[in-house]
Design a protein around this motif. Structure first.
Motif, PDB file in Angstrom:
ATOM      1  N   PRO A 164      -0.363   0.157  -4.723  1.00 23.16           N
ATOM      2  CA  PRO A 164       0.257   0.433  -6.021  1.00 23.16           C
ATOM      3  C   PRO A 164       1.751   0.128  -6.139  1.00 23.16           C
ATOM      4  N   VAL A 165       2.422  -0.148  -5.031  1.00 19.61           N
ATOM      5  CA  VAL A 165       3.878  -0.277  -5.067  1.00 19.61           C
ATOM      6  C   VAL A 165       4.289  -1.731  -5.257  1.00 19.61           C
ATOM      7  N   ASP A 181       0.819  -1.220   0.000  1.00 14.76           N
ATOM      8  CA  ASP A 181       0.000   0.000   0.000  1.00 14.76           C
ATOM      9  C   ASP A 181       0.851   1.267   0.000  1.00 14.76           C
ATOM     10  N   GLY A 182       2.158   1.132   0.167  1.00  9.42           N
ATOM     11  CA  GLY A 182       3.066   2.276   0.088  1.00  9.42           C
ATOM     12  C   GLY A 182       3.146   3.111   1.344  1.00  9.42           C
ATOM     13  N   VAL A 183       2.404   2.723   2.389  1.00 11.67           N
ATOM     14  CA  VAL A 183       2.333   3.514   3.618  1.00 11.67           C
ATOM     15  C   VAL A 183       2.704   2.690   4.847  1.00 11.67           C
ATOM     16  N   ASN A 184       2.020   1.584   5.049  1.00 10.99           N
ATOM     17  CA  ASN A 184       2.112   0.829   6.293  1.00 10.99           C
ATOM     18  C   ASN A 184       3.179  -0.265   6.235  1.00 10.99           C
ATOM     19  N   LEU A 185       4.039  -0.282   7.234  1.00  9.93           N
ATOM     20  CA  LEU A 185       5.060  -1.319   7.327  1.00  9.93           C
ATOM     21  C   LEU A 185       4.487  -2.612   7.898  1.00  9.93           C
ATOM     22  N   ASP A 186       3.294  -2.532   8.447  1.00  8.22           N
ATOM     23  CA  ASP A 186       2.611  -3.690   9.016  1.00  8.22           C
ATOM     24  C   ASP A 186       1.132  -3.347   9.070  1.00  8.22           C
ATOM     25  N   SER A 187       0.303  -4.300   9.440  1.00  4.07           N
ATOM     26  CA  SER A 187      -1.131  -4.096   9.621  1.00  4.07           C
ATOM     27  C   SER A 187      -1.584  -5.023  10.736  1.00  4.07           C
ATOM     28  N   PRO A 188      -2.757  -4.766  11.323  1.00  6.97           N
ATOM     29  CA  PRO A 188      -3.194  -5.590  12.459  1.00  6.97           C
ATOM     30  C   PRO A 188      -3.185  -7.092  12.187  1.00  6.97           C
ATOM     31  N   ASP A 189      -3.547  -7.496  10.956  1.00  8.36           N
ATOM     32  CA  ASP A 189      -3.541  -8.924  10.618  1.00  8.36           C
ATOM     33  C   ASP A 189      -2.243  -9.329   9.930  1.00  8.36           C
ATOM     34  N   ILE A 243      -1.273  -8.812   7.087  1.00 15.24           N
ATOM     35  CA  ILE A 243      -1.487  -9.179   5.684  1.00 15.24           C
ATOM     36  C   ILE A 243      -2.042  -8.016   4.871  1.00 15.24           C
ATOM     37  N   SER A 244      -2.957  -7.217   5.461  1.00 17.09           N
ATOM     38  CA  SER A 244      -3.753  -6.252   4.703  1.00 17.09           C
ATOM     39  C   SER A 244      -2.942  -5.141   4.044  1.00 17.09           C
ATOM     40  N   HIS A 245      -1.739  -4.862   4.512  1.00 16.42           N
ATOM     41  CA  HIS A 245      -0.921  -3.838   3.859  1.00 16.42           C
ATOM     42  C   HIS A 245      -0.283  -4.347   2.569  1.00 16.42           C
ATOM     43  N   MET A 246      -0.472  -5.660   2.298  1.00 16.89           N
ATOM     44  CA  MET A 246       0.005  -6.275   1.069  1.00 16.89           C
ATOM     45  C   MET A 246      -1.183  -6.850   0.302  1.00 16.89           C
ATOM     46  N   ALA A 247      -1.019  -7.035  -1.004  1.00 18.30           N
ATOM     47  CA  ALA A 247      -2.104  -7.562  -1.830  1.00 18.30           C
ATOM     48  C   ALA A 247      -1.530  -8.312  -3.024  1.00 18.30           C
ATOM     49  N   TYR A 248      -2.369  -9.183  -3.595  1.00 24.69           N
ATOM     50  CA  TYR A 248      -2.037  -9.855  -4.850  1.00 24.69           C
ATOM     51  C   TYR A 248      -2.357  -8.911  -6.014  1.00 24.69           C
ATOM     52  N   PRO A 249      -1.864  -9.174  -7.218  1.00 28.52           N
ATOM     53  CA  PRO A 249      -2.199  -8.335  -8.369  1.00 28.52           C
ATOM     54  C   PRO A 249      -3.702  -8.210  -8.572  1.00 28.52           C
ATOM     55  N   ALA A 250      -4.122  -7.091  -9.152  1.00 26.37           N
ATOM     56  CA  ALA A 250      -5.549  -6.831  -9.368  1.00 26.37           C
ATOM     57  C   ALA A 250      -6.143  -7.803 -10.375  1.00 26.37           C
ATOM     58  N   SER A 251      -5.341  -8.238 -11.323  1.00 24.30           N
ATOM     59  CA  SER A 251      -5.774  -9.237 -12.295  1.00 24.30           C
ATOM     60  C   SER A 251      -4.567 -10.088 -12.657  1.00 24.30           C
ATOM     61  N   GLY A 252      -4.855 -11.284 -13.145  1.00 21.35           N
ATOM     62  CA  GLY A 252      -3.749 -12.182 -13.419  1.00 21.35           C
ATOM     63  C   GLY A 252      -3.070 -12.570 -12.116  1.00 21.35           C
ATOM     64  N   ASN A 253      -1.758 -12.740 -12.160  1.00 21.96           N
ATOM     65  CA  ASN A 253      -1.007 -13.098 -10.964  1.00 21.96           C
ATOM     66  C   ASN A 253       0.424 -12.596 -11.100  1.00 21.96           C
ATOM     67  N   PHE A 254       1.236 -12.910 -10.127  1.00 20.44           N
ATOM     68  CA  PHE A 254       2.630 -12.469 -10.161  1.00 20.44           C
ATOM     69  C   PHE A 254       3.340 -13.018 -11.386  1.00 20.44           C
ATOM     70  N   GLU A 255       3.100 -14.301 -11.705  1.00 23.10           N
ATOM     71  CA  GLU A 255       3.782 -14.920 -12.834  1.00 23.10           C
ATOM     72  C   GLU A 255       3.418 -14.269 -14.164  1.00 23.10           C
ATOM     73  N   SER A 256       2.170 -13.798 -14.292  1.00 25.55           N
ATOM     74  CA  SER A 256       1.752 -13.153 -15.537  1.00 25.55           C
ATOM     75  C   SER A 256       1.983 -11.647 -15.523  1.00 25.55           C
ATOM     76  N   GLN A 257       2.662 -11.166 -14.459  1.00 25.07           N
ATOM     77  CA  GLN A 257       2.968  -9.749 -14.281  1.00 25.07           C
ATOM     78  C   GLN A 257       1.693  -8.910 -14.244  1.00 25.07           C
ATOM     79  N   GLY A 258       0.680  -9.423 -13.532  1.00 19.89           N
ATOM     80  CA  GLY A 258      -0.559  -8.677 -13.373  1.00 19.89           C
ATOM     81  C   GLY A 258      -0.320  -7.367 -12.643  1.00 19.89           C
TER      82      GLY A 258
END
Length: 347
Positions: free
Chosen positions: A231-232, A199-207, A209-224
């Motif tokens: 956004p980062v 998210d470009g702001v938080n170094l951690d989150s309560p769970d 996990i929430s400060h990180m996310a998977y690609p909006a479409s596709g996946n990491f392998e397809s460079q989604g």
């Protein structure tokens, strides 16, 4: 240690780095400064790697791993991060348990347990590594997976946590979401791939996990693309943990109740609760320099240490208990409730 064979067929020079290295075992202890900070003991046992400043409580602002650690069990000498996963147990016919040891990957023979760690811009098979990524920041931490997951539907929330039943040390497919239900000749490899969008702001989150996310479409392998909320683009951290099952592969030793015998240290015999933790601790901007280098595995900017130095970096257990390394024990440390999986894969 060299891994030039991975790139032997490459014809085009890479744009950025992909690194792959071994980390030896730092300690196996019932501590978790991310989910259960300060708890001594934590609910379940972990195998822990990396910088030797690991302790029950590591507050982000106060605990600078790179400054407080005097050694690391990882090959990069400037990586004082901590990496950990749950420990694995074998459940015998008479209901007693013994911890399943880890072993080094191919190319890391002689490593004291531990795992293989990757940082990459693009998928492992992409030699060019064209994407530009931003390194993690001091104080950054995250986890992936859910130890409470007990169905495939719950585990599918984390699509890149899998198992590989190794026929030999080169086996990589197929991957499953649940534990293998047949003996694996060369061991069980646990694969953990962390999300790559911050998210470009938080170094951690309560769970955690929430400060990180998977690609909006596709996946990491397809460079989604990353979602607008995160956004980062960060490196993908990946663990390969190989559990040496050779002493536990005889079907005559498996339970007679039609269940497969391997159980995570939190009582999960399905495998769906697979999870891992990460606390960033690279010295200064050393990781960013490596990520910016045009290299594949063998990177000049990654300072390394010997296998002997990796294996020598260890800390004493904080929790005094029998974890089943030598003798069979009546229950898993912490006595977690059991969720078992039938030999046909059903729960």
């Amino acid at each position: 240690m060299q891994w030039t064979s991975l790139a032997a067929l490459a014809l085009v020079a890479p744009s950025h780095a992909l690194i792959r290295f071994g980390c030896s075992q730092l300690v196996v202890d019932r501590l978790d400064p991310l989910v259960n900070p300060g708890s001594n003991p934590s609910p379940h046992l972990h195998q822990i790697l990396g910088g030797n400043s690991f302790q029950p409580s590591m507050k982000p602002v106060e605990h600078d791993l790179a400054k407080l650690s005097t050694c690391t069990s990882c090959q990069p000498s400037e990586d004082f991060s901590n990496y950990w996963t749950a420990a694995l147990y074998f459940r015998s016919r008479n209901g007693t348990f013994k911890r399943v040891p880890q072993k080094g990957n191919a190319g890391f023979e002689g490593q004291n347990g531990g795992m293989t760690v990757y940082y990459m811009q693009n998928q492992l098979a992409d030699y060019q590594q064209k994407a530009k990524v931003q390194s993690f920041k001091p104080g950054f931490r995250m986890l992936i997976g859910d130890p409470a997951a007990d169905t495939k539907a719950k585990a599918d929330k984390f699509p890149q946590l899998t198992y590989t039943c190794l026929q030999d040390m080169s086996t990589r497919f197929p991957e499953t979401k649940n534990f293998p239900t047949k003996p694996c000749p060369a061991g069980i490899m646990v694969n953990l791939r962390f999300p790559t969008c911050w998210d470009g702001v938080n170094l951690d989150s309560p769970d955690h996990i929430s400060h990180m996310a998977y690609p909006a479409s596709g996946n990491f392998e397809s460079q989604g693309p990353c979602p607008a909320s995160h956004p980062v683009r960060m490196p993908q951290v990946m663990y390969e943990v190989i559990f040496e099952t050779k002493d536990f592969n005889a079907k005559a030793d498996w339970p007679t109740d039609n269940t497969q015998p391997f159980v995570w240290s939190f009582g999960d015999g399905t495998g769906y609760g697979n999870h891992g933790d990460y606390v960033f601790g690279w010295k200064d901007d050393s990781l960013q320099k490596i990520m910016d280098e045009a290299c594949y595995v063998n990177c000049k900017s990654m300072k390394t240490q010997s296998m002997d130095a990796m294996n020598a970096c260890a800390i004493k257990n904080v929790v005094d208990e029998d974890i089943g390394d030598k003798d069979w024990i009546a229950e898993i440390p912490g006595a977690p409730p059991m969720k078992l999986q039938a030999a046909d894969g059903s729960v």
